[in-house]
Structure formats: C-alpha cells, structure tokens
Design an enzyme around this catalytic site. Structure first.
Site, short mmCIF file in Angstrom:
data_model
loop_
_atom_site.label_atom_id
_atom_site.label_comp_id
_atom_site.label_asym_id
_atom_site.label_seq_id
_atom_site.Cartn_x
_atom_site.Cartn_y
_atom_site.Cartn_z
CG ASP A 342 -28.56 -40.41 35.90
OD1 ASP A 342 -28.28 -41.52 35.47
OD2 ASP A 342 -29.35 -39.61 35.34
CG ASP A 646 -30.15 -36.76 32.51
OD1 ASP A 646 -29.81 -37.71 31.76
OD2 ASP A 646 -29.35 -36.14 33.22
CG ASP A 650 -30.87 -41.79 30.22
OD1 ASP A 650 -29.98 -42.57 29.83
OD2 ASP A 650 -30.64 -40.76 30.87
P1 ATP Z 1 -24.27 -39.10 35.10
O1 ATP Z 1 -24.42 -40.17 34.10
O2 ATP Z 1 -24.18 -39.58 36.50
O3 ATP Z 1 -25.21 -37.95 34.94
P2 ATP Z 1 -22.11 -37.74 33.82
O4 ATP Z 1 -22.66 -36.39 33.74
O5 ATP Z 1 -20.67 -37.87 34.15
O6 ATP Z 1 -22.78 -38.58 34.91
P3 ATP Z 1 -22.32 -37.96 31.03
O7 ATP Z 1 -23.06 -36.70 30.94
O8 ATP Z 1 -22.69 -39.09 30.19
O9 ATP Z 1 -22.36 -38.50 32.47
O10 ATP Z 1 -20.79 -37.61 30.79
C1 ATP Z 1 -19.84 -38.60 30.60
C2 ATP Z 1 -18.48 -38.00 30.52
O11 ATP Z 1 -18.43 -37.12 29.41
C3 ATP Z 1 -18.09 -37.16 31.73
O12 ATP Z 1 -17.44 -37.93 32.69
C4 ATP Z 1 -17.16 -36.13 31.16
O13 ATP Z 1 -15.83 -36.60 31.16
C5 ATP Z 1 -17.63 -35.99 29.72
N1 ATP Z 1 -18.47 -34.80 29.59
C6 ATP Z 1 -19.54 -34.48 30.32
N2 ATP Z 1 -20.06 -33.32 29.94
C7 ATP Z 1 -19.31 -32.88 28.94
C8 ATP Z 1 -19.34 -31.72 28.09
N3 ATP Z 1 -20.27 -30.80 28.25
N4 ATP Z 1 -18.39 -31.59 27.17
C9 ATP Z 1 -17.46 -32.53 27.02
N5 ATP Z 1 -17.38 -33.62 27.75
C10 ATP Z 1 -18.27 -33.82 28.71
#
Ligand code: ATP
Length: 926
Positions: A342, A646, A650
């Site tokens: 990630d 996490d 997953d």
């Molecule tokens: P990784 O997969 O590397 O952990 P990530 O945190 O970007 O990365 P996700 O948590 O799936 O992956 O988030 C995907 C997208 O959703 C982000 O790029 C962001 O634009 C949006 N996002 C993340 N967190 C939030 C939130 N708390 N509220 C609204 N949108 C969110």
C-alpha cells in the site's frame, strides 16, 4: 459463564441485559468484568492438553535406529552377563548415557521451538472493543465475559457469542461457522421459534467477521459455551502444513538414512569377512559399531534443528516489529520476489496536512505543519476564501475523525485524511465553532471501494443538507452542478474537464486530492438516507493534501531492488499522485513510470493482466478485489508474492499471497487474522528488514546442513576406508600386537560421542549465525532451487574425504607398521589420537560451513556462541581423553603434547583444503 435466564434469541434486549446485570449504556465495570473472568474463566476454546513429559520422552525414543541402538546395547549387556558379569559393561552403559543425553537435548530443542510459537501467539492475540465503565476499551478477546457490551465495526473479528441491541447496516461474514459465503445482514429484533444458526440475525458469533456497518451487542456466551466452541474439536485439527523446505529436508534425511545404513552394513559385513569374529562378544561389538555408526550419521535430527533455527529467527524478526504468525512463513519471506505494498501509511507517514484548496474561482493556501490547527488560510481573492471556508466546513462535517490536544500535543483518532480537515478548519477563523452547532442525522461511511463518504447534517438554523467528500474523479460523477462565485452552475463536460485538470495539477505535485460537494435541496428523511441519495451534488472544490514519504522507505526500496525484489505500489489514490510518489521513492524510473488503474485491471483478461503485471509497478485507484487479481497474475508468473493490507476486504488477497502482511496499527482484526505476518509499525522498511532476516534464516539452515552432512560424511568415510584399508595402514598388526581380535579404527562409543555430544553445540550455534557476506546482494531463491545443491554437495564431499584422509594419515603416522613406519604407539592411544583428530576436524569444518563461497576468515569472530561451542568441544574432548573414568568409558588413553599438536595441525587441513577450493572457484567464476 453467567447463565442468562432469558433466551438470547427470543428475549428482549432489556431483559437479557437485566438478567446479565449490565447497563448497556455503561457496560460492565472493570471490577465486575475481572470478577466474572476469575469466576467463569477466560474466553478461550479448550486447546489440546499439553503433552506430558513421559510422552515427549517416548516420542524422542520412538525412532527405529535409536531402538536398534538400545537393543544392541541390551544384547551387549546380555553377552557381558553370559560371560560371567566381569567388571562393568562399559560400552552398553555409555550407549545408554549418550541416548539419554540426546533425549534431553531433543526435548530442550522442542520446548525452545514451542516457546517461540507460544510467544508469537501471545503477540498476535485477537482483540475486541468493549464498553466498560462507560468507556470504549480495546481488550484481548480472551478477557471477554458474559454481559460485556461488544462494540462492533467494519473489520472486527467477533470475539464471543452476543445478542445485538443496536445495528446499523451491520453485515457479518459467517462462513467460518455456517459455510455461507455471503455476509448476513443483522438487526436486533427478537426472533421466535427454533431458528437455525445461519438465520439468527440478531446474534453475532465468535469467529465471524464484520464486513460492514456497525453494531453493539451483549455477550451471552464465551469460551466453550459459544457456537464455535461446540464444534471446536472439529476445528482443532488444522495442523501446520510442511513447507517445501521441510519436505526436502525430510526427503534428504530419509535418503541419507538409507545410504548410511547401507554403508554401515557394508562395514559390518567387511569386518565380519576380513576379521572372522570368533566369540559372541566379537559379534556384539560389530553389531554395536554398525548401529552406532548408523545412529550417528543418519541425520534424523535435522527437522528438529530446523524448527529451532526457525524459532530463533522468528524471535529476531519480532524484535524488529515484524511478527510472523507461523514459523514456516519466516523461511518463505526470505524467498519473496515481489513485495506489493500500500502507499498510504506504509510508504508515506500518514500525517496528512491540507496545503492547497482549489475552487472554480481560484486557489488558496494553508500554512502550518502537522495536526496542530495553527496557520493561515490565504488567497488573493475573497471569493476563493469564502468558497474555501464552505469547502472546509463540509469536509470537516463529513468526517469520522477526532482531533484532541493532549498535554499540548495534537493527537488524532480515526482516519488521518479526515483529521486533515479538522486541522484545516482550525486555521479558518470562526469556522470550528460553527461546526459544533450542527447535528449529524445520518451517513454513508467511507470505504475503499466507494472512495467517498457523505453525511446528512442539520445546522443551527435548522437547515438540513448533504455533505460529501471523496476522490475528486469519483465525486464528480455524483455532481450535477458546481459552485462558481456563489452561484450553482450546471456541470457540463467542459467544466468537468477543467476541474479534473485542476486536480491533475495538484496530483503532479504529489498531493493527495479530495473533492468536496454539498446539496441543500431535495433532502431525504434521515431513515431513508443511503448511497442512492448521493446524487445531484454541487461540487465546491478540491484540496491538495501532503502526506510526506517515510524517510526510510526510499532506502528500503533501494535495498529491495538490490536484492532482486520488485516493489509494486498498489494504492487507492489518484494515478498521478501515485506515480509521483513512486518516482520520488525510486519504485519506478522517470523513463518507465506507467501506471495501471483499477478499471483497466477489471477490463483485462487473466492472460493480459499476467502479461502487464510483468512490468507494471504502480497500480492506482485500485479496489481491494483488484489486489487479489494482481496477486494471482504475479503468482502465475512464478513469483513469490508478499502483499500488504489493512481493510477487511484485503483479507482474500492476503490469504492468497505467499506472505500476507497485515498492518499492526491501522489493520483490522480480520486482516490480521488472514495475514501470515503482522507489521508492528506499518512501515515498509520493516518488511524489507524481515525479508533480510528471512534470508539470514535460510542461510543458517544451509549452514547447519553443510556442517552436519560434512561431519557425517567424514565419519562414515573414515570408518569405511579404515576398515577397507586396515592392512595398509597397519591397523591389523596393531590389533594383533594388542591381542584384540577385531581391528576397529574407532569404537562405537567414540562415534556416538562425536555425533551426539561434540557436534551438537556447533550445529546449534551455526544455526543462529549472524549474516555473513551480503544476503541482500543476491536474487531471491527460486522455489525450484534445491537447498542441498551442487555447491553444497561439493563442500560435503571435499570436507568428508579430507576428514577421512586426515584420520587415516594420523592412524598410519602413530602406528608402528603401515605406509609410514616409525610410530610406536599402541592401538588404544592411536585410536584416541584418531578420535581426537576427527573431533577437531569437525570443529574446523564448522568454520567452513558458514559460507559456501566466502572464506571462513570473513567475519570469523562475529559469532561468539560458535566460538563458545568450539571451545566447549575442545574442553569435552580433553576431558574424554584425560579423565580416567571417561577413558574407561570411551576406550581412550592419555595423549601427549605431540599427539595433540599433530591432531590440531592435521585436522586444520579440513579448513585449508576448503579455503583452497573456495579461492579456486571464486577465481574461475570471476
Ligand atoms: P492506500 O491504498 O495506499 O492505502 P489510499 O489511502 O489512497 O491508499 P483508499 O483509502 O482506498 O486508498 O482511498 C482511496 C481514495 O479515496 C483516496 O485517494 C481519496 O481520494 C479517497 N479517500 C480516502 N480517504 C477518504 C475519506 N476519509 N473520506 C473521503 N474520501 C477519502
């Protein structure tokens, strides 16, 4: 357990709470919970009873060869008795003593490995959130008691059987219990009649997993009184599967076993033919010699030593924050060829700060670092400031995090992305107070699949509105208008393209981007609020958040690359942000930085994906189910895949990967359960450190194999050639002179001594050797590679033959007759000299064994334990040679300085010959 008089399924929740004496708003008191735990016992399934010591001893002895050895000792004893019971039956007694010593060592090794497994189990204990004394508490699931109020959220593992009294969109996967693969939606209503487990929708059961929503429940059954407890005996049988390495080692020990037994038989037959035994005791001596040789040289102890080496390695990994759940995974880690990781939190710090806001009217900046709400919102345009305030307000309301000041430090709970908005709101004057006056009526939570979230709020004036935030590209799909200078303007394709290019500009600066939108008209009732209401929103703008890369990540990625391991970034984030960070961290180069996005994965066929996965190192806008496809594609290419995760979704990808790695801090219980390794610090660098440790473990396994097999080879060859060449080296004459009928190069007890006493220490010490050379300098081991490969066989054969040569030379040297005449010693003294030479040969050989290619002088002092073991070996040998009662037991005689000197000098040949071979082969390969 505390019995509830009320049926947990049919009863009303207030009745159940009353019968279990719990206030569902406060939970149990800590004191009462402790009392119940004391009275009714821990929430554990009855494990297997511990194996009693006598059984463990029997298991150690339950080996055909050891039984044969004891039988031979018994025969020897009988012969002694028949011959008039003169003196002490030394040989038989020594055999028994050596066998006892070995059982003790075996049990010690076994318990060491078991301790390591228990320590790991302790570290990866399941946890549950409960309400106690009115506070949410994270406790070990084993400490749950009846009456506890369980607080359930997405990704939680249900710790006990419990009756729900609150549930919002709660979905639970019950496959572990019912086999039903689709999650069941739960609700608190009482059910009547005899309901099958799968239909008990108002209950949650131990061992099942929350896949979505939230709920609260009163624990009604713990430990063996749970549904899973009823079938626990069935589940108990999941044994750890052997890894390919274990199977190979098993195979090798069996094969070598047969070879050694055959050689032992040949030696026995040769002695019998050449020396024509005359008495029963001659036969007994031959028998004992053959069996001792077999026991000593058959490497049946290898699998046991393997577990010890693994156990100690796993302990070292745990010290570095990488908790491996099963011993076997430690070794698999060393052969990882791809690490899929990630981005957020693993490669980056997960400390989110909003730096820029872009609306239709222009750009604003926010100063300040970290979570402290100190800084300024600045823009040259008043309209932008107004729009930015509206945006931050919405973002801070559609939010599940909390920001607290604890002793002057700003700390967050919940999602760092959410927290970034709470910090930013504090930087816009007056906004923070305004937010506290609103009331949240309903929500649709964030998920990695949806990539957005929304809430329904009522403000102080009584106006109700929808507030949404999420990935800008995703959120725009839910918008029909955009805010421009305080006006709502229709969002046509041109405008949309313009907004998306604003987003791209931010992502090119490595910003994480989040769009914010609202709607104030056509508002549904709170109870009807769901995903379908997230439409026709008015887009306000986008924020650019920095999430700085972890300083150690780039170094770890470089190290992984050097070790021939590919690093693949799989993120839910925007492709440009992902690309930029991947470049900064060195995952991809500036020339080759292609990124594949989630929907492309969806569209690709299995073959296409397999082809693409060969080169693509960055995946963006990925949903958890894509991870599984990426793992499969890489595995189809023969890669050994480590994959981090996490969230609850997953879990399948982690299960499918060769090494599933769960985040210790941000990971859910379900992910941790599915993983083979838990990262204590969520840090990518820790994965690479664990891989390094895995490689060291594997190297150490090779080291002790090299050592033990070379030693055994040396002994077998010494005995074999000693018997075959006994006339040539003057052994026959010496035996005649001594008046003994059988001319044996070494005695049975001496052979046992070498293998079962002096060899044990060095073998264990070399198994915990520190890293020699550069373990990360080579490509990962292919799963097709044999552990005992050509190079190892060459070391084993070279060392084995050198040992035999050195021992026979020693014999010839000290014996009066033979090729080199001039020796004057008697048979016992010469045998003692040969025996000592062979022990010294083994002690030199352990130095060789530390590397197949590098000189033994490389880091020769780094393993203190090894030097301790070598020293102990020397002391034991001096003892067995010089102490009278041991002389009696092992058929030795005192040696003078010349003997010791020659033994030391000649045995060192084992080291020099192997040094020469290493030097030559390094020259030829250069
Ligand atoms: P990784 O997969 O590397 O952990 P990530 O945190 O970007 O990365 P996700 O948590 O799936 O992956 O988030 C995907 C997208 O959703 C982000 O790029 C962001 O634009 C949006 N996002 C993340 N967190 C939030 C939130 N708390 N509220 C609204 N949108 C969110």
């Amino acid at each position: 357990m505390t019995e509830t008089q009320v049926d947990p399924i049919a009863g009303r929740t207030d009745e159940i709470a009353a019968s279990l004496h719990v206030d569902v708003e406060q939970g149990l008191t800590q004191q009462e919970a402790a009392r119940r735990l004391e009275t009714y016992g821990a929430n554990e399934l009855a494990g297997k009873p511990p194996v009693p010591l006598w059984r463990r001893i029997v298991e150690q002895l339950n080996d055909a060869l050891v039984i044969l050895l004891l039988a031979a000792a018994a025969v020897s004893m009988a012969a002694w008795a028949l011959e008039g019971a003169q003196g002490i039956p030394v040989e038989a007694l020594v055999v028994v003593a050596v066998v006892i010593f070995n059982v003790v060592i075996g049990i010690f090794e076994e318990s060491k490995a078991a301790d390591a497994v228990a320590a790991l189990a302790e570290m990866t204990q399941a946890q549950s959130v409960v309400l106690r004394d009115g506070q949410n508490k994270l406790i070990h699931a084993a400490d749950l008691v009846s009456g506890d109020v369980l607080i359930l959220g997405e990704g939680d593992q249900v710790g006990a059987d419990a009756r729900l009294f609150k549930a919002s969109s709660l979905r639970v996967a019950e496959a572990a219990l019912t086999g039903e693969s689709t999650p069941v939606t739960k609700s608190p209503e009482p059910l009547s009649g005899n309901v099958a487990i799968g239909d008990r929708t108002n209950m949650v059961f131990r061992g099942t997993a929350v896949t979505g929503g939230a709920g609260r429940a009163i624990v009604t059954g713990t430990g063996m009184s749970t549904e899973i407890g009823n079938i626990a005996t069935m589940l108990d049988q999941t044994e750890e599967e052997d890894t390919p390495l274990q199977r190979e080692i098993d195979g090798v020990s069996k094969l070598l076993g047969r070879v050694v037994i055959a050689i032992a038989l040949i030696i026995m037959i040769t002695i019998a033919i050449v020396q024509t035994p005359e008495s029963a005791s001659d036969w007994v001596t031959i028998l004992l010699l053959g069996v001792s040789l077999a026991v000593a040289a058959v490497p049946e102890g290898l699998p046991a030593i393997l577990s010890v080496v693994l156990a100690l390695g796993v302990r070292r990994m745990a010290e570095r924050n990488a908790v491996v759940k099963k011993l076997n995974s430690a070794e698999t880690l060393g052969s990882a060829s791809v690490i899929c990781t990630d981005k957020t939190g693993t490669l980056t710090q997960n400390e989110m700060t909003i730096k820029e806001i872009v609306t239709s009217s222009g750009r604003a900046t926010l100063s300040g670092v970290g979570y402290a709400p100190e800084g300024e919102l600045e823009s040259s345009s008043l309209a932008v400031v107004e729009e930015s305030r509206a945006l931050l307000e919405a973002g801070a309301l559609a939010n599940d995090a909390q920001l607290n000041n604890r002793d002057g430090r700003w700390e967050i709970t919940g999602d760092p992305t959410d927290a970034a908005f709470l910090t930013a709101v504090g930087k816009a004057p007056g906004l923070a107070e305004q937010i506290t006056k609103t009331e949240r009526l309903a929500d649709v939570p964030f998920s990695s699949e949806r990539k957005m979230m929304s809430t329904l709020h009522r403000n102080a004036e009584g106006d109700v509105m929808i507030l949404a935030k999420g990935a800008p590209d995703v959120l725009l799909e839910h918008c029909s208008e955009v805010l421009v200078d305080g006006q709502h303007v229709r969002l046509d394709e041109d405008r949309k393209a313009g907004l998306l290019s604003q987003v791209e500009e931010l992502t090119a600066k490595a910003y994480r981007t989040l769009g914010v939108a609202v709607r104030a008209s056509d508002i549904p009732a709170p109870e009807d609020y769901d995903e379908s209401c997230e439409r026709d929103l008015v887009y306000i703008g986008v924020v650019g958040i920095i999430d700085p890369p972890r300083a150690e990540a780039a170094v770890a990625i470089e190290e992984a690359h050097r070790a021939g391991i590919r690093v693949v970034m799989i993120t839910g984030d925007h492709p440009e942000t992902a690309r930029r960070i991947a470049r900064d961290l060195g995952i991809v180069s500036d020339e080759d930085d292609s990124v594949m996005v989630g929907h492309e994965i969806e569209e690709a066929s299995e073959d296409q994906l397999q082809e693409l996965a060969r080169d693509i190192s960055v995946y963006a806008r990925v949903a958890p189910e894509h991870k599984l496809r990426i793992v499969d594609a890489l595995q189809a290419e023969g890669q050994v895949v480590a994959m981090t995760g996490d969230g609850v979704n997953d879990a399948p990808a982690l299960k499918s990967a060769d090494i599933g790695i769960a985040m210790g801090i941000t990971g859910t219980e379900v992910t941790k359960d599915a993983a083979k390794m838990v990262l204590g610090d969520d840090n990518f660098a820790t994965i690479v450190a664990a891989v390094r440790e895995g490689r060291v473990i594997f190297d150490n396994i090779k080291k002790f194999l090299r050592y033990l097999l070379a030693s055994n080879m040396g002994e077998v060859l010494t005995m074999f050639f000693g018997v075959v060449l006994m006339g040539v080296i003057g052994l026959t004459e010496a035996a005649d002179a001594a008046g003994v009928h059988l001319a044996l190069p070494l005695l049975a007890t001496q052979i046992l001594w070498i293998n079962l006493v002096t060899d044990t220490g060095p073998a264990l010490a070399v198994g915990v050797d520190p890293e020699i050379g550069d373990v990360m300098g080579n490509s990962p081991r292919s799963s097709k590679d044999k552990v005992i490969d050509g190079a190892m066989w060459r070391t084993i054969m070279t060392t084995g033959f050198t040992m035999a040569f050195v021992c026979l030379l020693t014999m010839d040297l000290w014996l009066p007759a033979g090729l080199i005449s001039g020796g004057t010693d008697d048979l016992t003294t010469v045998r003692t000299a040969v025996f000592t030479t062979l022990v010294f040969c083994n002690l030199f050989s352990v130095l060789n064994a530390r590397s197949a290619t590098l000189s033994a002088f490389n880091g020769i002092g780094s393993n203190k334990l090894l030097w301790g073991a070598i020293l102990l070996g020397v002391v034991l040998q001096v003892a067995v040679v010089e102490i009278p009662f041991l002389q009696e037991a092992f058929g030795t005689a005192s040696l003078d300085l010349a003997h010791w000197g020659v033994a030391l000098g000649l045995s060192s040949l084992v080291l020099w010959v192997e040094e020469g071979r290493k030097l030559l082969s390094s020259r030829t390969t250069r």
